[in-house]
Design a protein around this motif. Structure first.
Motif, PDB file in Angstrom:
ATOM      1  N   ARG A  35       0.832  -1.212   0.000  1.00 17.70           N
ATOM      2  CA  ARG A  35       0.000   0.000   0.000  1.00 17.70           C
ATOM      3  C   ARG A  35       0.867   1.262   0.000  1.00 17.70           C
ATOM      4  NH1 ARG A  35      -3.707  -0.258   4.733  1.00 17.70           N
ATOM      5  NH2 ARG A  35      -4.808  -1.579   3.271  1.00 17.70           N
ATOM      6  N   ASP A  36       0.429   2.276  -0.732  1.00 15.25           N
ATOM      7  CA  ASP A  36       1.077   3.586  -0.691  1.00 15.25           C
ATOM      8  C   ASP A  36       0.744   4.200   0.666  1.00 15.25           C
ATOM      9  OD1 ASP A  36       1.854   6.255  -0.880  1.00 15.25           O
ATOM     10  OD2 ASP A  36       1.162   6.472  -2.945  1.00 15.25           O
ATOM     11  N   VAL A  37       1.742   4.274   1.523  1.00 14.47           N
ATOM     12  CA  VAL A  37       1.546   4.817   2.867  1.00 14.47           C
ATOM     13  C   VAL A  37       2.214   6.187   3.023  1.00 14.47           C
ATOM     14  CG1 VAL A  37       1.118   2.626   4.064  1.00 14.47           C
ATOM     15  CG2 VAL A  37       3.478   3.405   3.723  1.00 14.47           C
ATOM     16  N   ILE A  44       5.998   0.198   1.744  1.00 14.29           N
ATOM     17  CA  ILE A  44       7.087  -0.493   2.431  1.00 14.29           C
ATOM     18  C   ILE A  44       7.892  -1.285   1.415  1.00 14.29           C
ATOM     19  CG2 ILE A  44       7.579  -2.362   4.071  1.00 14.29           C
ATOM     20  CD1 ILE A  44       5.282  -1.179   5.804  1.00 14.29           C
ATOM     21  N   HIS A  45       7.218  -1.951   0.497  1.00 14.77           N
ATOM     22  CA  HIS A  45       7.916  -2.694  -0.550  1.00 14.77           C
ATOM     23  C   HIS A  45       8.807  -1.770  -1.375  1.00 14.77           C
ATOM     24  CE1 HIS A  45       8.659  -5.736  -3.603  1.00 14.77           C
ATOM     25  NE2 HIS A  45       8.328  -4.835  -4.513  1.00 14.77           N
ATOM     26  N   GLY A  46       8.283  -0.631  -1.774  1.00 17.90           N
ATOM     27  CA  GLY A  46       9.073   0.317  -2.555  1.00 17.90           C
ATOM     28  C   GLY A  46      10.287   0.816  -1.802  1.00 17.90           C
ATOM     29  N   HIS A 138      15.927   5.146   6.066  1.00 14.55           N
ATOM     30  CA  HIS A 138      14.813   4.441   5.432  1.00 14.55           C
ATOM     31  C   HIS A 138      14.228   3.351   6.330  1.00 14.55           C
ATOM     32  CE1 HIS A 138      14.663   6.636   1.751  1.00 14.55           C
ATOM     33  NE2 HIS A 138      15.963   6.469   1.548  1.00 14.55           N
ATOM     34  N   ARG A 139      15.035   2.723   7.162  1.00 19.47           N
ATOM     35  CA  ARG A 139      14.456   1.778   8.135  1.00 19.47           C
ATOM     36  C   ARG A 139      13.530   2.527   9.089  1.00 19.47           C
ATOM     37  NH1 ARG A 139      19.740  -0.532   7.910  1.00 19.47           N
ATOM     38  NH2 ARG A 139      20.327   0.734   9.712  1.00 19.47           N
ATOM     39  N   GLY A 140      13.903   3.745   9.446  1.00 23.95           N
ATOM     40  CA  GLY A 140      13.030   4.569  10.286  1.00 23.95           C
ATOM     41  C   GLY A 140      11.709   4.875   9.604  1.00 23.95           C
ATOM     42  N   GLN A 141      11.751   5.137   8.310  1.00 23.14           N
ATOM     43  CA  GLN A 141      10.509   5.374   7.577  1.00 23.14           C
ATOM     44  C   GLN A 141       9.616   4.134   7.616  1.00 23.14           C
ATOM     45  OE1 GLN A 141      12.027   6.532   3.711  1.00 23.14           O
ATOM     46  NE2 GLN A 141      11.501   8.673   4.122  1.00 23.14           N
ATOM     47  N   VAL A 142      10.219   2.967   7.445  1.00 25.65           N
ATOM     48  CA  VAL A 142       9.431   1.736   7.456  1.00 25.65           C
ATOM     49  C   VAL A 142       8.846   1.484   8.849  1.00 25.65           C
ATOM     50  CG1 VAL A 142       9.500  -0.776   7.147  1.00 25.65           C
ATOM     51  CG2 VAL A 142      10.633   0.726   5.487  1.00 25.65           C
ATOM     52  N   THR A 143       9.599   1.765   9.910  1.00 28.80           N
ATOM     53  CA  THR A 143       9.033   1.566  11.245  1.00 28.80           C
ATOM     54  C   THR A 143       7.869   2.531  11.487  1.00 28.80           C
ATOM     55  OG1 THR A 143      10.642   3.026  12.343  1.00 28.80           O
ATOM     56  CG2 THR A 143      11.188   0.681  12.240  1.00 28.80           C
ATOM     57  N   ALA A 144       7.965   3.747  10.968  1.00 31.89           N
ATOM     58  CA  ALA A 144       6.847   4.691  11.094  1.00 31.89           C
ATOM     59  C   ALA A 144       5.631   4.173  10.329  1.00 31.89           C
ATOM     60  CB  ALA A 144       7.258   6.074  10.589  1.00 31.89           C
ATOM     61  N   ALA A 145       5.870   3.606   9.152  1.00 34.34           N
ATOM     62  CA  ALA A 145       4.761   3.047   8.365  1.00 34.34           C
ATOM     63  C   ALA A 145       4.123   1.873   9.102  1.00 34.34           C
ATOM     64  CB  ALA A 145       5.255   2.618   6.988  1.00 34.34           C
ATOM     65  N   LEU A 146       4.934   1.023   9.706  1.00 30.91           N
ATOM     66  CA  LEU A 146       4.384  -0.102  10.483  1.00 30.91           C
ATOM     67  C   LEU A 146       3.470   0.421  11.585  1.00 30.91           C
ATOM     68  CD1 LEU A 146       7.524  -2.405  10.807  1.00 30.91           C
ATOM     69  CD2 LEU A 146       5.410  -2.953   9.583  1.00 30.91           C
ATOM     70  N   THR A 147       3.933   1.430  12.295  1.00 36.02           N
ATOM     71  CA  THR A 147       3.136   2.014  13.373  1.00 36.02           C
ATOM     72  C   THR A 147       1.839   2.599  12.829  1.00 36.02           C
ATOM     73  OG1 THR A 147       5.152   2.507  14.609  1.00 36.02           O
ATOM     74  CG2 THR A 147       3.171   3.707  15.251  1.00 36.02           C
ATOM     75  N   ALA A 148       1.922   3.314  11.711  1.00 40.50           N
ATOM     76  CA  ALA A 148       0.722   3.912  11.103  1.00 40.50           C
ATOM     77  C   ALA A 148      -0.273   2.846  10.655  1.00 40.50           C
ATOM     78  CB  ALA A 148       1.116   4.791   9.921  1.00 40.50           C
ATOM     79  N   LEU A 149       0.235   1.670  10.305  1.00 40.77           N
ATOM     80  CA  LEU A 149      -0.633   0.560   9.891  1.00 40.77           C
ATOM     81  C   LEU A 149      -1.154  -0.238  11.088  1.00 40.77           C
ATOM     82  CD1 LEU A 149       1.454  -0.636   6.822  1.00 40.77           C
ATOM     83  CD2 LEU A 149      -0.859   0.358   6.741  1.00 40.77           C
ATOM     84  N   GLY A 150      -0.821   0.224  12.299  1.00 41.39           N
ATOM     85  CA  GLY A 150      -1.295  -0.454  13.503  1.00 41.39           C
ATOM     86  C   GLY A 150      -0.512  -1.707  13.861  1.00 41.39           C
TER      87      GLY A 150
END
Length: 169
Positions: A35-37, A44-46, A138-150
């Motif tokens: 998903r575009d987050v 996350i894949h991108g 970029h790992r920080g961005q992914v952890t923020a996305a994980l949090t935003a996705l619950g």
């Protein structure tokens, strides 16, 4: 701590943090993973693919003096399991390489050609620091996305790796 030891620590951290992040991402449903987050590389894949691209650009620059040209948003690995495997494997390449750098190299320059074809020369040591800082960003961005996705985000601060290492016999 000398420069080789310091950068080897960063390389160990890169392996450790990448592994923890990929373990957390593995639990994501496919729709959330792609998903575009709102990240710079959308999903996350991108973002994980961008990390693979970056490693496949920077490692040859430091290891071989070669400058691969590829788009920063290229999808080098569409399969998420293969992408994770490649990220884990690529992360392990840095520590052995760092051990080969001679003392004068640290104070020298890294000559390479940018992805846009521009010849560039930058100080070797801080440019290598960029490689690890970029991954952390970029790992920080992914952890923020994980949090935003619950989803739970892993703790991937460097000091936690150091604490874990102190506990090991």
């Amino acid at each position: 701590m000398d420069l080789t030891e310091y950068f080897t620590t960063l390389a160990r951290y890169n392996v450790w943090a990448t592994g923890r992040l990929l373990d957390a991402v593995a639990a994501l449903p496919e729709d959330d993973y792609r998903r575009d987050v709102g990240l710079f590389f959308k999903s996350i894949h991108g973002t994980l693919n961008h990390l693979l691209v970056a490693d496949n650009i920077w490692f040859p620059r430091f290891a071989e003096g070669r400058s691969p040209r590829m788009a920063l948003n290229a999808e080098l690995e569409p399969d998420r399991a293969q992408l994770a495997a490649r990220l884990r494997a690529d992360a392990t390449r840095w520590a052995p390489l760092i051990g080969t750098f001679a003392a004068p190299q640290w104070q020298g320059m890294l000559n390479y050609v940018t992805t846009q074809g521009v010849p560039t020369s930058l100080p070797f040591m801080p440019t290598l620091g960029h490689v690890f800082n970029h991954g952390t960003h970029h790992r920080g961005q992914v952890t923020a996305a994980l949090t935003a996705l619950g989803q739970p985000a892993p703790v991937i601060d460097l000091v936690y790796m150091l604490v874990e290492e102190q506990k090991q016999p």
